[in-house]
Motif scaffolding. Structure first.
Motif, PDB file in Angstrom:
ATOM      1  N   ARG A 211      13.030 -24.219   1.545  1.00  0.00           N
ATOM      2  CA  ARG A 211      12.932 -25.645   1.862  1.00  0.00           C
ATOM      3  C   ARG A 211      14.329 -26.193   2.109  1.00  0.00           C
ATOM      4  NH1 ARG A 211       8.525 -27.822  -2.617  1.00  0.00           N
ATOM      5  NH2 ARG A 211       7.133 -26.026  -2.356  1.00  0.00           N
ATOM      6  N   VAL A 267      -6.229 -28.251  -3.413  1.00  0.00           N
ATOM      7  CA  VAL A 267      -7.039 -28.144  -4.642  1.00  0.00           C
ATOM      8  C   VAL A 267      -7.763 -29.470  -4.878  1.00  0.00           C
ATOM      9  CG1 VAL A 267      -5.637 -26.392  -5.798  1.00  0.00           C
ATOM     10  CG2 VAL A 267      -5.045 -28.810  -6.074  1.00  0.00           C
ATOM     11  N   GLY A 304       2.140 -26.406 -10.744  1.00  0.00           N
ATOM     12  CA  GLY A 304       1.055 -27.140 -10.110  1.00  0.00           C
ATOM     13  C   GLY A 304      -0.174 -26.262 -10.097  1.00  0.00           C
ATOM     14  N   GLY A 306      -4.922 -26.299  -9.783  1.00  0.00           N
ATOM     15  CA  GLY A 306      -6.139 -27.036  -9.481  1.00  0.00           C
ATOM     16  C   GLY A 306      -7.273 -26.110  -9.080  1.00  0.00           C
ATOM     17  N   PHE A 328      -2.753 -21.711  -8.840  1.00  0.00           N
ATOM     18  CA  PHE A 328      -1.588 -22.355  -9.457  1.00  0.00           C
ATOM     19  C   PHE A 328      -0.333 -21.796  -8.809  1.00  0.00           C
ATOM     20  CE2 PHE A 328      -2.917 -18.687 -11.919  1.00  0.00           C
ATOM     21  CZ  PHE A 328      -1.753 -17.955 -12.040  1.00  0.00           C
TER      22      PHE A 328
HETATM   23  N1  PHE Z   1       2.138 -24.724  -3.603  1.00  0.00           N
HETATM   24  C1  PHE Z   1       2.384 -25.825  -4.513  1.00  0.00           C
HETATM   25  C2  PHE Z   1       3.863 -26.220  -4.403  1.00  0.00           C
HETATM   26  O1  PHE Z   1       4.661 -25.465  -3.900  1.00  0.00           O
HETATM   27  C3  PHE Z   1       2.062 -25.465  -5.937  1.00  0.00           C
HETATM   28  C4  PHE Z   1       0.613 -25.224  -6.172  1.00  0.00           C
HETATM   29  C5  PHE Z   1       0.040 -23.984  -6.001  1.00  0.00           C
HETATM   30  C6  PHE Z   1      -0.223 -26.277  -6.547  1.00  0.00           C
HETATM   31  C7  PHE Z   1      -1.318 -23.759  -6.216  1.00  0.00           C
HETATM   32  C8  PHE Z   1      -1.559 -26.087  -6.783  1.00  0.00           C
HETATM   33  C9  PHE Z   1      -2.093 -24.841  -6.604  1.00  0.00           C
HETATM   34  O2  PHE Z   1       4.244 -27.286  -4.818  1.00  0.00           O
END
Ligand code: PHE
Length: 359
Positions: A211, A267, A304, A306, A328
């Motif tokens: 990023r 999610v 994170g 869901g 997650f």
């Molecule tokens: N991909 C999300 C992030 O980079 C994290 C995440 C993964 C959230 C899987 C929920 C489920 O912020």
């Protein structure tokens, strides 16, 4: 003239005899000097030519040249013979043990703290029945966003400052804007579902993500571990139980977890997960002072999560009316910082041995 020719004849015989008898390369070199050297026997004969009549010289010169060529080729042949014999002897002798340790072994290194943290996380999930999956770091927009329920105009895209690959670099194979450095490991959710074809799906994916960010807690490249579990009858209780068990395994048995509602397009419902602070034990205070790691809250946000959005299951080729799942994602740098008490993420990438040697 007759005497010079006789000298050449006996020189030639002596050379042939002595060269054949030479037992090493040093002896051959001495013979070369003796016969062909500047002060050698052949030169002595040639010096004697000065006393000859002019018409006799070409004859003696011709013989002298022939003798020199002959001695030279005998020397060459003998050198080859000796080199061959030495090789034979080496091959016949005791073998060299190339596996023998050196006399001054280099100090042994160890794995980078990020590798260690990622492996530890993956190992905990391996015990829960997850297999390690992977996906490309240069990813299609479709996997990174679209299939994860993040359409082109979705504001959630702004949360992830993305590095896109220029069209010129793609050789016309793709539209620009359609290929990027993956901003999270979530695209592996779609790839894993498509690859496995049908549930149960239980994968964990450690990997690099990118990023456009840079400060004390962000670097343009960092690591995440993604997790995905899809099967019949998977509920939010499974998500909670799995992540609570993981937190205890990673941070220690007394670790508590807290789930806060949050939004991720892929999610529904979504939650952010906090663990009780691994530095102050959740009290918010450490050695009578404010705990800087959790900012006195007693909680650390670690991931994170869901329940997988039905549209995401569909994009992975799985029937959402029959199956459910949870997912997650966590940052490996953050997990390592919290476990080892590191306060600046950039330390991981500077490769300062004074830092690395502490792990
Ligand atoms: N991909 C999300 C992030 O980079 C994290 C995440 C993964 C959230 C899987 C929920 C489920 O912020």
């Amino acid at each position: 003239m007759a005497s010079l020719l006789a000298q050449l004849e006996s020189l030639s015989q002596a050379a042939a005899r002595d060269i054949a008898a030479a037992s090493d390369e040093k002896a051959l070199e001495e013979l070369r000097v003796r016969f062909l050297g500047k002060k050698g026997e052949l030169s002595a004969v040639l010096r004697g030519m000065g006393a000859l009549a002019a018409e006799e010289r070409p004859k003696v010169g011709e013989v002298a040249n022939r003798v020199r060529d002959q001695v030279e080729s005998l020397l060459d042949g003998a050198r080859e013979r000796l080199a061959g014999a030495r090789l034979e002897a080496e091959l016949a002798g005791p073998p060299i043990d190339v596996t023998l340790a050196g006399r001054r072994p280099l100090p042994r290194g160890h794995r980078h703290p990020l590798t260690r943290a990622a492996e530890e996380i993956a190992a905990i999930f391996a015990r829960l029945g997850y297999e390690v999956a992977s996906g490309p770091e240069i990813e299609l927009d479709w996997y990174n966003f679209e299939a994860l329920n993040i359409p082109a105009d979705h504001p959630a895209r702004d949360m992830q400052d993305t590095f896109y690959v220029e069209e010129a670099a793609l050789g016309g194979a793709h539209r620009s804007g359609s290929v990027l450095l993956r901003t999270h490991t979530s695209p592996v959710q779609i790839r894993a579902m498509k690859r496995l074809g049908k549930p149960p799906v239980r994968i964990i994916c450690p990997g690099r993500v990118y990023r456009s960010d840079y400060d004390q807690t962000h670097s343009p490249m960092f690591h995440q571990v993604e997790g995905l579990c899809v099967d019949e009858h998977i509920t939010f209780a499974d998500l909670k139980g799995t992540l609570a068990a993981f937190a205890r395994a990673y941070f220690g048995p007394g670790t508590r977890t807290r789930f806060r509602p949050s939004y991720f397009p892929f999610v529904e419902p979504g939650a952010e997960v906090d663990v009780s602070c691994s530095i102050c034990g959740g009290s918010g205070r450490k050695d009578g002072k404010r705990c800087g790691t959790c900012k006195e809250t007693g909680w650390l946000e670690v991931l994170g999560s869901g329940m997988v959005h039905p549209r995401v299951l569909e994009n992975g080729g799985i029937d959402p009316s029959r199956y459910t799942g949870f997912a997650f994602g966590m940052g490996v740098e953050r997990m390592a910082m919290l476990k080892y008490g590191i306060d600046d993420l950039r330390l991981f990438f500077e490769n300062d041995l004074r830092f690395l040697r502490q792990f």
